[in-house]
Design a protein around this motif. Structure first.
Motif, PDB file in Angstrom:
ATOM      1  N   ARG A  52      37.309  16.456  63.021  1.00  0.00           N
ATOM      2  CA  ARG A  52      38.190  16.636  61.854  1.00  0.00           C
ATOM      3  C   ARG A  52      38.062  15.440  60.919  1.00  0.00           C
ATOM      4  N   TRP A  53      38.260  15.728  59.660  1.00  0.00           N
ATOM      5  CA  TRP A  53      38.288  14.710  58.627  1.00  0.00           C
ATOM      6  C   TRP A  53      39.678  14.098  58.637  1.00  0.00           C
ATOM      7  N   ASP A  54      39.763  12.782  58.715  1.00  0.00           N
ATOM      8  CA  ASP A  54      41.081  12.152  58.769  1.00  0.00           C
ATOM      9  C   ASP A  54      41.449  11.437  57.465  1.00  0.00           C
ATOM     10  N   GLY A  55      40.702  11.694  56.407  1.00  0.00           N
ATOM     11  CA  GLY A  55      40.973  11.066  55.121  1.00  0.00           C
ATOM     12  C   GLY A  55      40.098   9.851  54.860  1.00  0.00           C
ATOM     13  N   TYR A  56      39.560   9.270  55.909  1.00  0.00           N
ATOM     14  CA  TYR A  56      38.707   8.086  55.781  1.00  0.00           C
ATOM     15  C   TYR A  56      37.322   8.306  56.377  1.00  0.00           C
ATOM     16  N   GLY A  57      37.231   9.231  57.276  1.00  0.00           N
ATOM     17  CA  GLY A  57      35.988   9.530  57.968  1.00  0.00           C
ATOM     18  C   GLY A  57      36.235  10.655  58.948  1.00  0.00           C
ATOM     19  N   PHE A  58      35.229  10.980  59.731  1.00  0.00           N
ATOM     20  CA  PHE A  58      35.361  12.060  60.696  1.00  0.00           C
ATOM     21  C   PHE A  58      35.803  11.520  62.049  1.00  0.00           C
ATOM     22  N   PHE A  59      36.793  12.177  62.630  1.00  0.00           N
ATOM     23  CA  PHE A  59      37.221  11.891  63.998  1.00  0.00           C
ATOM     24  C   PHE A  59      36.478  12.873  64.886  1.00  0.00           C
ATOM     25  N   LEU A  60      35.761  12.364  65.891  1.00  0.00           N
ATOM     26  CA  LEU A  60      34.968  13.201  66.790  1.00  0.00           C
ATOM     27  C   LEU A  60      35.333  12.870  68.231  1.00  0.00           C
ATOM     28  N   ASP A  61      35.615  13.910  69.016  1.00  0.00           N
ATOM     29  CA  ASP A  61      35.952  13.677  70.420  1.00  0.00           C
ATOM     30  C   ASP A  61      35.469  14.839  71.278  1.00  0.00           C
ATOM     31  N   PRO A  62      34.363  14.640  72.013  1.00  0.00           N
ATOM     32  CA  PRO A  62      33.856  15.689  72.900  1.00  0.00           C
ATOM     33  C   PRO A  62      34.414  15.591  74.324  1.00  0.00           C
ATOM     34  N   SER A  63      35.345  14.686  74.603  1.00  0.00           N
ATOM     35  CA  SER A  63      35.754  14.401  75.986  1.00  0.00           C
ATOM     36  C   SER A  63      36.329  15.616  76.716  1.00  0.00           C
ATOM     37  N   ALA A  64      37.133  16.444  76.057  1.00  0.00           N
ATOM     38  CA  ALA A  64      37.689  17.627  76.728  1.00  0.00           C
ATOM     39  C   ALA A  64      36.573  18.614  77.091  1.00  0.00           C
ATOM     40  N   TYR A  65      35.572  18.732  76.235  1.00  0.00           N
ATOM     41  CA  TYR A  65      34.442  19.620  76.533  1.00  0.00           C
ATOM     42  C   TYR A  65      33.598  19.067  77.680  1.00  0.00           C
ATOM     43  N   LEU A  66      33.371  17.766  77.664  1.00  0.00           N
ATOM     44  CA  LEU A  66      32.607  17.147  78.752  1.00  0.00           C
ATOM     45  C   LEU A  66      33.315  17.325  80.090  1.00  0.00           C
ATOM     46  N   ALA A  67      34.653  17.316  80.091  1.00  0.00           N
ATOM     47  CA  ALA A  67      35.407  17.569  81.316  1.00  0.00           C
ATOM     48  C   ALA A  67      35.265  19.024  81.766  1.00  0.00           C
ATOM     49  N   GLU A  68      35.144  19.941  80.827  1.00  0.00           N
ATOM     50  CA  GLU A  68      35.009  21.378  81.111  1.00  0.00           C
ATOM     51  C   GLU A  68      33.577  21.751  81.505  1.00  0.00           C
ATOM     52  N   LEU A  69      32.611  20.998  81.038  1.00  0.00           N
ATOM     53  CA  LEU A  69      31.196  21.336  81.202  1.00  0.00           C
ATOM     54  C   LEU A  69      30.773  21.645  82.639  1.00  0.00           C
ATOM     55  N   PRO A  70      31.182  20.894  83.659  1.00  0.00           N
ATOM     56  CA  PRO A  70      30.753  21.246  85.026  1.00  0.00           C
ATOM     57  C   PRO A  70      31.170  22.655  85.451  1.00  0.00           C
ATOM     58  N   ARG A  71      32.282  23.164  84.934  1.00  0.00           N
ATOM     59  CA  ARG A  71      32.733  24.517  85.271  1.00  0.00           C
ATOM     60  C   ARG A  71      31.893  25.596  84.590  1.00  0.00           C
ATOM     61  N   LEU A  72      31.124  25.199  83.578  1.00  0.00           N
ATOM     62  CA  LEU A  72      30.311  26.167  82.838  1.00  0.00           C
ATOM     63  C   LEU A  72      28.922  26.365  83.435  1.00  0.00           C
ATOM     64  N   ARG A  73      28.556  25.509  84.386  1.00  0.00           N
ATOM     65  CA  ARG A  73      27.251  25.647  85.042  1.00  0.00           C
ATOM     66  C   ARG A  73      27.219  26.977  85.810  1.00  0.00           C
ATOM     67  N   GLY A  74      26.199  27.751  85.605  1.00  0.00           N
ATOM     68  CA  GLY A  74      26.091  29.056  86.240  1.00  0.00           C
ATOM     69  C   GLY A  74      26.811  30.159  85.476  1.00  0.00           C
ATOM     70  N   VAL A  75      27.607  29.770  84.484  1.00  0.00           N
ATOM     71  CA  VAL A  75      28.316  30.742  83.651  1.00  0.00           C
ATOM     72  C   VAL A  75      27.606  30.896  82.310  1.00  0.00           C
ATOM     73  N   LEU A  76      27.135  29.784  81.766  1.00  0.00           N
ATOM     74  CA  LEU A  76      26.364  29.840  80.521  1.00  0.00           C
ATOM     75  C   LEU A  76      24.956  30.359  80.819  1.00  0.00           C
ATOM     76  N   PRO A  77      24.339  31.048  79.866  1.00  0.00           N
ATOM     77  CA  PRO A  77      22.939  31.448  80.039  1.00  0.00           C
ATOM     78  C   PRO A  77      22.061  30.202  80.237  1.00  0.00           C
ATOM     79  N   PRO A  78      20.915  30.353  80.893  1.00  0.00           N
ATOM     80  CA  PRO A  78      20.108  29.185  81.272  1.00  0.00           C
ATOM     81  C   PRO A  78      19.676  28.283  80.116  1.00  0.00           C
ATOM     82  N   GLY A  79      19.244  28.860  79.013  1.00  0.00           N
ATOM     83  CA  GLY A  79      18.811  28.034  77.878  1.00  0.00           C
ATOM     84  C   GLY A  79      19.961  27.271  77.254  1.00  0.00           C
TER      85      GLY A  79
END
Length: 152
Positions: free
Chosen positions: A7-34
């Motif tokens: 999100r744009w916070d008025g001065y720059g972009f705030f970026l946070d992938p941490s919640a997705y990185l925490a979810e990522l191990p649960r997606l193994r075998g669920v996401l298509p291989p590529g």
């Protein structure tokens, strides 16, 4: 995006992938291989250091198939300060493509990638969302193949 924050916070972009990185191990075998291979690649979300982090790639081309094959190619050029090469993402079984413009950053010459997220779709495929500086791309597909140095 459901987990990745951009999100744009008025001065720059705030970026946070941490919640997705925490979810990522649960997606193994669920996401298509590529899709899994691309999103779980080391450095994909290593914003300050990794050459293969998607952050700052420049949108260079959108190539939908002109037939009914369900193919789509997105091309991203390297950021000259960060990447050794560009990225080409080839999608198969595309059922949906949208590009939504959200705000205007008029001092940038091209749209650049903030971050992305890939989640499973209810039909066994996946949904790839890419947040750009001025837009959001959403692709629903069967699978994808991401190739660094893919001619960009």
């Amino acid at each position: 995006m459901r987990f990745v924050e951009t999100r744009w916070d008025g001065y720059g972009f705030f970026l946070d992938p941490s919640a997705y990185l925490a979810e990522l191990p649960r997606l193994r075998g669920v996401l298509p291989p590529g899709a899994w291979a691309f999103v779980s690649e080391p450095g994909h979300y290593d914003i300050p250091r990794a050459d293969r982090c998607v952050k700052d790639l420049e949108l260079a081309g959108i190539h939908p198939a002109t037939d009914k094959s369900g193919r789509l190619v997105l091309e991203f050029a390297p950021n000259r300060f960060k990447h050794e090469s560009g990225l080409r993402i080839s999608y198969t079984g595309v059922r949906h493509l949208s590009i939504d413009y959200e705000h205007s950053i008029d001092w940038m010459a091209v749209d650049t990638v903030l971050l992305d997220e890939i989640l499973p779709d209810e039909d066994g495929g996946c949904v790839h969302e890419i947040a750009l500086t001025d837009a959001r791309i959403t692709v629903r597909c069967r699978d994808l193949e991401a190739v660094w140095g893919g001619g960009c």
